[in-house]
Design a protein around this motif. Sequence first.
Motif, short mmCIF file in Angstrom:
data_model
loop_
_atom_site.label_atom_id
_atom_site.label_comp_id
_atom_site.label_asym_id
_atom_site.label_seq_id
_atom_site.Cartn_x
_atom_site.Cartn_y
_atom_site.Cartn_z
N GLY A 38 43.10 40.97 24.25
CA GLY A 38 44.21 40.91 25.18
C GLY A 38 44.25 42.07 26.15
O GLY A 38 45.30 42.36 26.72
N CYS A 39 43.13 42.77 26.33
CA CYS A 39 43.02 43.86 27.30
C CYS A 39 44.03 44.97 27.03
O CYS A 39 44.85 45.33 27.88
N ARG A 40 43.98 45.51 25.79
CA ARG A 40 44.86 46.60 25.42
C ARG A 40 44.08 47.63 24.63
O ARG A 40 43.26 47.29 23.79
N VAL A 41 44.36 48.91 24.90
CA VAL A 41 43.82 49.99 24.08
C VAL A 41 44.99 50.89 23.70
O VAL A 41 45.87 51.17 24.51
N SER A 42 45.01 51.30 22.43
CA SER A 42 46.11 52.11 21.91
C SER A 42 45.58 53.43 21.38
O SER A 42 44.56 53.45 20.68
N ASN A 43 46.28 54.49 21.71
CA ASN A 43 45.96 55.81 21.16
C ASN A 43 47.09 56.25 20.24
O ASN A 43 48.26 56.31 20.65
N HIS A 44 46.73 56.56 18.99
CA HIS A 44 47.69 56.96 17.98
C HIS A 44 47.63 58.47 17.80
O HIS A 44 46.54 59.04 17.69
N TYR A 45 48.79 59.13 17.75
CA TYR A 45 48.80 60.58 17.61
C TYR A 45 50.01 61.05 16.80
O TYR A 45 50.99 60.32 16.62
#
Length: 243
Positions: A38-45
């Motif tokens: 679905g054209c999403r990138v997530s950065n977790h911090y």
Amino acid sequence: MKAGMILLALLLAAPAAEAGSFTPPKGCETFLTVQARGCRVSNHYRCTADAPGDQWRADFDQEGMFFLSRIDRQTQWVESYEFNPNLRQTLDPNPTDPASFDDLLAGRDDFDFNLSKDDGAHSHVTGHDALTGRTVVIDGTTLRETRFDFTETDAEGQVLRRSRGREFVHPELRLFFAGPSEWWDGEKWLPMDGSPMKILKPGQPGFAATQPIFECGALMSSYRPQPAPQPDLATEAQSHDDL
């Protein structure tokens, strides 16, 4: 709250995100990047100023960051931000049945809580998550599969959102990832699938990317996810990933 506002100031003032450019606020550290369908990138911090166990997630599409959220150790939805227009949503205190990641890992978690937005809107969320007993391996990472079902209503009891389907959880990192699901549009169920495709740790190529790479195209403004394999929704069915 403070870490979130700092991130907003940094990222909303920045030009369109470039691959590998994600930098969390001072005192925070990125520990995972997830490229999803679905054209999403997530950065977790995580941030040292937050309560132990709190985690942030910044979601990007081709045009930049579009969603920011913070959860606690039990994966309760502490606060989230939407953009264009900017809108903050927070968890109301003293939920009737708070979300519990510990309960889910034991088999099933039921939840019942209220949310408030800074535009004055209020909503009520009820539902459950349940382990299916199955595990999946995605990009070398073993995740446990869940079924979920949740309904969000406004102050008058009108349904705002309803969803059901499958998700994946990482027990050690205490994270949810989206999976094949269905969303009710008021007339019919619409299939969606935001499943993770690449799960990247520090030092791996693509870690901290802010440009999604799966199912993207020049016409993403009219993108509609392709039908996903449908789970057996007759059995056990909150989507913590996109609530």
